[in-house]
Design a protein around this motif. Structure first.
Motif, short mmCIF file in Angstrom:
data_model
loop_
_atom_site.label_atom_id
_atom_site.label_comp_id
_atom_site.label_asym_id
_atom_site.label_seq_id
_atom_site.Cartn_x
_atom_site.Cartn_y
_atom_site.Cartn_z
N GLY A 177 0.78 -1.23 0.00
CA GLY A 177 0.00 0.00 0.00
C GLY A 177 0.81 1.28 0.00
N ALA A 178 2.02 1.24 -0.53
CA ALA A 178 2.82 2.46 -0.62
C ALA A 178 2.13 3.49 -1.51
CB ALA A 178 4.21 2.14 -1.15
N ASP A 179 2.20 4.74 -1.10
CA ASP A 179 1.69 5.85 -1.90
C ASP A 179 2.81 6.50 -2.72
OD1 ASP A 179 -1.16 6.11 -0.77
OD2 ASP A 179 0.09 6.16 1.04
N VAL A 180 4.01 6.44 -2.16
CA VAL A 180 5.20 7.01 -2.79
C VAL A 180 6.33 6.01 -2.63
CG1 VAL A 180 6.84 8.94 -2.82
CG2 VAL A 180 4.44 9.36 -2.20
N ILE A 181 7.17 5.88 -3.65
CA ILE A 181 8.36 5.03 -3.57
C ILE A 181 9.58 5.90 -3.85
CG2 ILE A 181 9.64 3.12 -4.61
CD1 ILE A 181 6.98 1.83 -5.31
N ASN A 182 10.57 5.86 -2.95
CA ASN A 182 11.82 6.58 -3.16
C ASN A 182 12.93 5.58 -3.47
OD1 ASN A 182 13.31 9.43 -2.51
ND2 ASN A 182 14.64 7.71 -2.01
N ILE A 183 13.64 5.83 -4.60
CA ILE A 183 14.75 4.98 -5.01
C ILE A 183 15.99 5.86 -5.19
CG2 ILE A 183 15.62 3.34 -6.71
CD1 ILE A 183 12.68 2.81 -7.49
N SER A 184 16.88 5.84 -4.21
CA SER A 184 18.12 6.61 -4.28
C SER A 184 19.25 5.71 -4.74
CB SER A 184 18.42 7.25 -2.92
OG SER A 184 17.51 8.29 -2.64
N GLN A 185 19.06 5.10 -5.87
CA GLN A 185 20.04 4.22 -6.49
C GLN A 185 19.94 4.41 -8.00
OE1 GLN A 185 20.08 0.09 -4.93
NE2 GLN A 185 18.31 0.68 -3.70
N ASP A 186 21.00 4.01 -8.71
CA ASP A 186 20.92 4.12 -10.17
C ASP A 186 21.92 3.20 -10.84
OD1 ASP A 186 23.13 6.25 -9.42
OD2 ASP A 186 23.37 5.86 -11.56
N THR A 187 21.66 2.93 -12.10
CA THR A 187 22.61 2.24 -12.96
C THR A 187 22.61 2.94 -14.30
OG1 THR A 187 23.20 0.15 -14.02
CG2 THR A 187 20.86 0.60 -13.76
N THR A 188 23.79 3.01 -14.93
CA THR A 188 23.89 3.62 -16.25
C THR A 188 23.75 2.58 -17.36
OG1 THR A 188 26.30 3.43 -16.19
CG2 THR A 188 25.34 5.51 -15.45
#
Length: 412
Positions: A177-188
């Motif tokens: 039931g998340a309303d917002v998801i934060n993803i502080s990760q990345d791949t190029t």
């Protein structure tokens, strides 16, 4: 969405789906290494638990918190999933903010699994920027201090996480039931629209979940390139800004960047208690996720695209339009929240093929801040105008003086 972003994604669709998972690194510490040790101004290190930082951090000094929270909700009832290194719930500012039962640990199997175990401290800092409760002895507080964090431990200092485990984490967040998801990760590494991660993002957006992701910290060379999941269509991609509201030197530029938020000398919570400072787009994204939580609490029926559009439309801009460095501008939390009560933003266009951005903001109706070049040109124009006026006055006075002398000589 800039038109080129849709074209890039369309081109990526021609790439075959990847058979192996893609490692996803934390967007932290100016791109030098994933999950670098957090830094505390003064001694260059941060021991956890840390001492409390008493003053109000500079990004919060620019926000009228009473006005930001004037409805009294402060994000209450909104669940924000933090897909990261885990979120420590022993820090007093997060003790009442973390819902461990809704969380998930994808790194540890069996009884030892614990989404509140954060050996790195990265996820704890991200969560603090979103939902840290007020605490005696510190001026630091989260943007949405009544929201709830769903801790999802999906990565660590060894980069054990990958695009497949991130996709599972997104699916879990939606299921909880998340309303917002934060993803502080990345791949190029390029990910196609048929990849598992792309599908997870589409499913989250279809479930009306706002997905926020950091742009990455490999921008020192100034080269434009996509990072994922930030570059997926529908994701609110966040770059870093400095104290001058300009792009932080490390922040990754690209036409996928939607907005920027503070990412230099950022104070936040660390495991065990206290706060430390750090730099990176990892800590810019949660500022935007916090604003999204406030908007979601005020307008629960708004789509992710409507929330993204409101944040983009109310950002502070230095140019008329979008650029690759700060997107539509640096976020203005108070303006985003208070303006949301006056008019409803544009609705999402018909999804094709399932994920779509709202139309680009209407820049004509906004007052624009100046760039340093524009300011220099304006001052030069003022100086030239003043010079012309002064010369004209002197010339006129001289002519009048000559005429007066001529008349006097005639009388004599």
């Amino acid at each position: 969405m800039p038109p080129t972003k849709r074209a890039l994604l369309a081109g990526a669709a021609a790439v075959a789906a990847m058979s192996t998972a893609t490692p996803v690194a934390a967007a932290d510490d100016a791109g030098t290494r994933p999950y670098a040790q957090v830094r505390l101004a003064g001694n260059g290190a941060c021991q956890t638990p840390a001492e409390q930082i008493k003053g109000r951090p500079w990004p919060l000094q620019r926000v009228l918190l009473d006005e930001l929270w004037q409805d009294g909700k402060k994000g209450r009832g909104i669940r924000v999933a933090v897909i990261d290194t885990g979120v420590d719930d022993k820090n007093p500012q997060l003790a009442g903010a973390v819902n461990a039962r809704a969380g998930r640990d994808y790194l540890t199997k069996g009884k030892g699994a614990d989404p509140t175990k954060d050996e790195v401290g990265h996820g704890t800092k991200v969560a603090g920027i979103i939902a840290a409760r007020p605490h005696k002895g510190t001026g630091f507080v989260g943007i949405a201090p009544a929201s709830t964090i769903i801790p999802i431990r999906q990565n660590d200092a060894d980069n054990s996480g990958d695009s497949d485990s991130m996709a599972k984490a997104i699916d879990h967040a939606v299921a909880e039931g998340a309303d917002v998801i934060n993803i502080s990760q990345d791949t190029t590494k390029p990910l196609s629209r048929t990849s598992v991660l792309a599908k997870a993002v589409r499913d989250a957006l279809d479930a009306k979940v706002v997905v926020v992701a950091s742009a990455g910290n490999d921008g020192l060379d100034g080269k434009v390139k996509n990072t994922y999941p930030a570059a997926f269509d529908g994701v609110l991609a966040v770059a870093s800004s400095d104290r001058n509201n300009e792009r932080a030197a490390f922040s990754q530029p690209g036409d996928f960047v939607d907005v920027a938020a503070p990412g230099v000398d950022i104070v936040s919570t660390v495991p065990g208690g206290g706060q430390c400072t750090d730099n990176g787009t990892s800590f810019s994204a949660p500022f935007v996720a916090g604003v999204a939580a406030l908007l979601k609490s005020r307008h629960p029926d708004w789509t992710p695209a409507q929330i993204a559009t409101r944040i983009e439309q109310t950002a502070e801009r230095s140019i008329n339009g979008h650029d690759n460095y700060v997107g539509w501008g640096v976020i203005d939390p108070v303006r985003a929240v208070t303006a949301s009560d006056s008019a409803e933003p544009a609705t999402t266009p018909t999804p094709d093929p399932g994920v779509s951005k709202a139309p680009p903001p209407d820049t004509a109706s906004f007052s624009l801040a100046e760039t340093s070049q524009e300011r220099t040109e304006r001052y030069a124009t003022y100086a030239a105008g003043i010079t012309v006026v002064v010369v004209t006055v002197i010339a006129g006075a001289a002519a009048a003086l000559r005429e007066a002398r001529r008349r006097r000589d005639l009388r004599t």
